[in-house]
Write a protein that holds these residues in place. Structure first.
Motif, short mmCIF file in Angstrom:
data_model
loop_
_atom_site.label_atom_id
_atom_site.label_comp_id
_atom_site.label_asym_id
_atom_site.label_seq_id
_atom_site.Cartn_x
_atom_site.Cartn_y
_atom_site.Cartn_z
N VAL A 405 0.80 -1.23 0.00
CA VAL A 405 0.00 0.00 0.00
C VAL A 405 0.83 1.27 0.00
N TRP A 406 2.11 1.21 0.43
CA TRP A 406 2.95 2.41 0.45
C TRP A 406 3.73 2.61 -0.85
N ASN A 407 3.64 1.66 -1.78
CA ASN A 407 4.40 1.74 -3.03
C ASN A 407 3.67 2.53 -4.11
N GLU A 408 4.46 3.05 -5.03
CA GLU A 408 3.95 3.69 -6.24
C GLU A 408 4.78 3.20 -7.43
N ILE A 409 4.34 3.56 -8.64
CA ILE A 409 5.03 3.10 -9.84
C ILE A 409 6.47 3.58 -9.88
N SER A 410 6.74 4.74 -9.26
CA SER A 410 8.11 5.27 -9.26
C SER A 410 9.07 4.35 -8.51
N ASP A 411 8.58 3.57 -7.57
CA ASP A 411 9.43 2.62 -6.86
C ASP A 411 9.96 1.55 -7.82
N PHE A 412 9.10 1.11 -8.73
CA PHE A 412 9.52 0.11 -9.72
C PHE A 412 10.53 0.73 -10.70
N GLU A 413 10.34 2.00 -11.02
CA GLU A 413 11.28 2.68 -11.91
C GLU A 413 12.65 2.84 -11.23
N TYR A 414 12.64 3.12 -9.94
CA TYR A 414 13.90 3.22 -9.20
C TYR A 414 14.58 1.86 -9.13
N LEU A 415 13.79 0.81 -8.90
CA LEU A 415 14.35 -0.54 -8.87
C LEU A 415 15.00 -0.88 -10.20
N ALA A 416 14.40 -0.45 -11.30
CA ALA A 416 14.98 -0.73 -12.61
C ALA A 416 16.37 -0.11 -12.74
N LYS A 417 16.56 1.13 -12.26
CA LYS A 417 17.88 1.76 -12.30
C LYS A 417 18.88 0.96 -11.47
N ALA A 418 18.44 0.56 -10.28
CA ALA A 418 19.32 -0.19 -9.40
C ALA A 418 19.72 -1.52 -10.01
N LEU A 419 18.78 -2.21 -10.63
CA LEU A 419 19.06 -3.52 -11.23
C LEU A 419 19.96 -3.39 -12.44
N LYS A 420 19.74 -2.37 -13.26
CA LYS A 420 20.61 -2.16 -14.42
C LYS A 420 22.06 -1.98 -13.98
N ASP A 421 22.24 -1.12 -12.99
CA ASP A 421 23.59 -0.86 -12.48
C ASP A 421 24.20 -2.13 -11.88
N SER A 422 23.44 -2.83 -11.08
CA SER A 422 23.95 -4.02 -10.41
C SER A 422 24.29 -5.12 -11.40
N CYS A 423 23.44 -5.31 -12.39
CA CYS A 423 23.70 -6.36 -13.40
C CYS A 423 24.89 -5.99 -14.28
N GLU A 424 25.06 -4.71 -14.57
CA GLU A 424 26.23 -4.28 -15.34
C GLU A 424 27.51 -4.60 -14.58
N LYS A 425 27.48 -4.42 -13.26
CA LYS A 425 28.65 -4.74 -12.44
C LYS A 425 28.95 -6.24 -12.47
N VAL A 426 27.90 -7.06 -12.47
CA VAL A 426 28.11 -8.51 -12.56
C VAL A 426 28.74 -8.87 -13.89
N GLU A 427 28.25 -8.25 -14.98
CA GLU A 427 28.82 -8.51 -16.30
C GLU A 427 30.29 -8.11 -16.35
N LEU A 428 30.62 -6.95 -15.77
CA LEU A 428 32.02 -6.51 -15.73
C LEU A 428 32.88 -7.49 -14.95
N LYS A 429 32.33 -7.96 -13.85
CA LYS A 429 33.09 -8.84 -12.96
C LYS A 429 33.42 -10.16 -13.63
N TYR A 430 32.43 -10.73 -14.36
CA TYR A 430 32.61 -12.07 -14.88
C TYR A 430 33.04 -12.10 -16.35
N ARG A 431 32.54 -11.17 -17.14
CA ARG A 431 32.84 -11.23 -18.57
C ARG A 431 34.15 -10.52 -18.89
N ARG A 432 34.38 -9.37 -18.24
CA ARG A 432 35.58 -8.60 -18.57
C ARG A 432 36.65 -8.69 -17.49
N LYS A 433 36.34 -9.46 -16.41
CA LYS A 433 37.30 -9.68 -15.32
C LYS A 433 37.76 -8.36 -14.72
N VAL A 434 36.81 -7.42 -14.59
CA VAL A 434 37.14 -6.12 -14.03
C VAL A 434 36.71 -6.09 -12.57
#
Length: 438
Positions: A405-434
């Motif tokens: 009940v305390w959530n709004e659509i903007s929370d999902f949009e914020y989560l998307a930014k966080a997930l994009k950043d976090s997944c990019e870091k995983v890709e860097l860590k494993y694919r590019r060994k950075v």
């Protein structure tokens, strides 16, 4: 409980003031541990102070009269008889109570699924590893699927086991009756999917299969539960997840027809009665009596159910809460899918109540999935101050977001930014060994 004197605000961020969240914390994982409203916390603290004022008097004389109305209210809430509901700390505790009370024979079968909650699946494995070694049969449940396909596959699975059991039964000469016990999720945890559990219970009953329903996510999320109509053999649900009660708090439903199978709670209380003892002079429900006091715990958590239900009424009632959360889960999941460029696990919405599952922009697997999981959680929780459940299913990484009940659509949009950043870091860590930091 003293409810707020003002009328409730519109659902969304205005309701955050009634919860104890840190100012910059975005909570989209209500489904794991629940969230206690401030008025419920205050009422629970007041109950605790009252108990502590004369703890001997409360525990020895007045505990039953406080538990009884809370238990009766929850029984009505889920459509059960008042003597068919008892309190347990959590869903895992309740399901363990049931499974470890059943008398097992060699040749018995326990049905679990690929979506069965981890500790529950391990409990079934543990029981199978003890004499007389009942076997575990795993039902493959993978998404994407449809409710019709799921039910058809489940029926085939149950029928196959039933035929096998009948053959084994005919070979037994000592008179023992073999059984199948099916552990069924009402709403699976990961993925967070609303399963056709009532229909699955019906399929089981057609083959005399006992049903143990893990309804950890149901109370407060699933509308129209009505246990008297659904008729599961055993059913347990957490009240601290979606109902706003204080953790730990759960209810165990055992219909009167099956209460003779539950000989003792855990731990065994003073009120345990051996089957050899005469019962004709015992007044009331012995099932309820056994669970009334199993040791020294803080009963204020169980009593918090009253204030949680009062708070939900103040918000506008079950239908209003359900409508908002369900609608936001659908729209939030769609928006999250658009921003991540990944699929919804349940594109038609037929498995979706208030939790939605969206694919992550990650390779299907990583060299060490456990490390990836911890890395993603740390990035979300510590780096971005947002919570959502990440998990592997059917060879892919997903996120489960809980709409409340305390959530709004903007929370999902914020989560998307966080997930994009976090997944990019995983890709860097494993694919590019950075080397990367949160």
């Amino acid at each position: 409980m003293t409810l707020p004197t003002e009328p409730p605000p519109e659902f969304g961020h205005q309701l955050r003031q009634y919860f104890g969240f840190e100012a910059d914390y975005v909570n989209l994982n209500h489904g794991s541990y629940g969230s206690v409203p401030n008025p419920v916390s205050q009422a629970t603290a007041a109950n605790f102070r009252y108990m502590e004022g004369n703890i001997d008097r409360f525990m020895r004389l007045h505990l039953p009269e406080h538990l009884r109305p809370a238990r009766h209210r929850m029984a009505k809430f889920v459509g059960a008889g008042p003597e068919e509901i008892v309190f347990v700390p959590n869903a895992s505790h309740g399901i363990n109570t049931v499974l470890k009370n059943l008398v097992w024979n060699k040749g018995d079968i326990i049905i679990t699924a690929t979506t069965t909650y981890g500790s529950i699946g391990r409990t079934a494995q543990y029981i199978s590893e003890l004499p007389p070694h009942p076997s575990v049969s795993l039902f493959e449940l993978k998404f994407p699927t449809t409710r019709a396909s799921l039910l058809q596959a489940f029926r085939v699975h149950v029928d196959t086991l039933y035929t096998k059991l009948q053959v084994a039964q005919r070979a037994i000469s000592d008179g023992k009756k073999l059984k199948i016990v099916a552990i069924i999720d009402s709403i699976a945890s990961n993925p967070g999917a609303y399963l056709p559990w009532k229909e699955m219970v019906t399929i089981c009953h057609e083959r005399s299969v006992l049903t143990v329903v893990d309804a950890a996510h149901s109370v407060g999320q699933e509308p129209n539960i009505n246990l008297s109509e659904a008729r599961p053999d055993f059913w347990v649900s957490n009240c601290h997840k979606w109902l706003f009660a204080k953790r730990p708090c759960a209810i165990l439903y055992v219909p009167k027809r099956n209460q003779h199978l539950i000989q003792s709670p855990f731990p065994t209380p003073f009120s345990y009665m051996s089957p050899k003892e005469p019962r004709e002079n015992f007044g009331g429900s012995h099932f309820v009596e056994m669970f009334g006091w199993t040791g020294t715990i803080d009963f204020s958590e169980f009593l918090s159910i009253q204030s949680a239900l009062d708070f939900r009424q103040w918000l506008g009632g079950e239908q209003k809460i359900s409508d908002y959360c369900h609608s936001l889960a659908l729209s939030g999941g769609k928006r999250l899918s658009e921003l991540l460029g990944t699929p919804l696990l349940d594109p038609t919405g037929e498995f979706t109540l208030n939790m939605v599952n969206v694919g992550l922009p990650l390779a299907l697997t990583t060299p060490d999935n456990a490390i990836t999981h911890e890395f993603l959680l740390r990035s979300l929780l510590e780096g971005w101050r947002v919570s959502a459940a990440v998990f592997l299913h059917n060879g892919r990484w997903w996120v489960r977001a809980s709409a409340q009940v305390w959530n709004e659509i903007s929370d999902f949009e914020y989560l998307a930014k966080a997930l994009k950043d976090s997944c990019e870091k995983v890709e860097l860590k494993y694919r590019r060994k950075v080397p990367v930091k949160l």
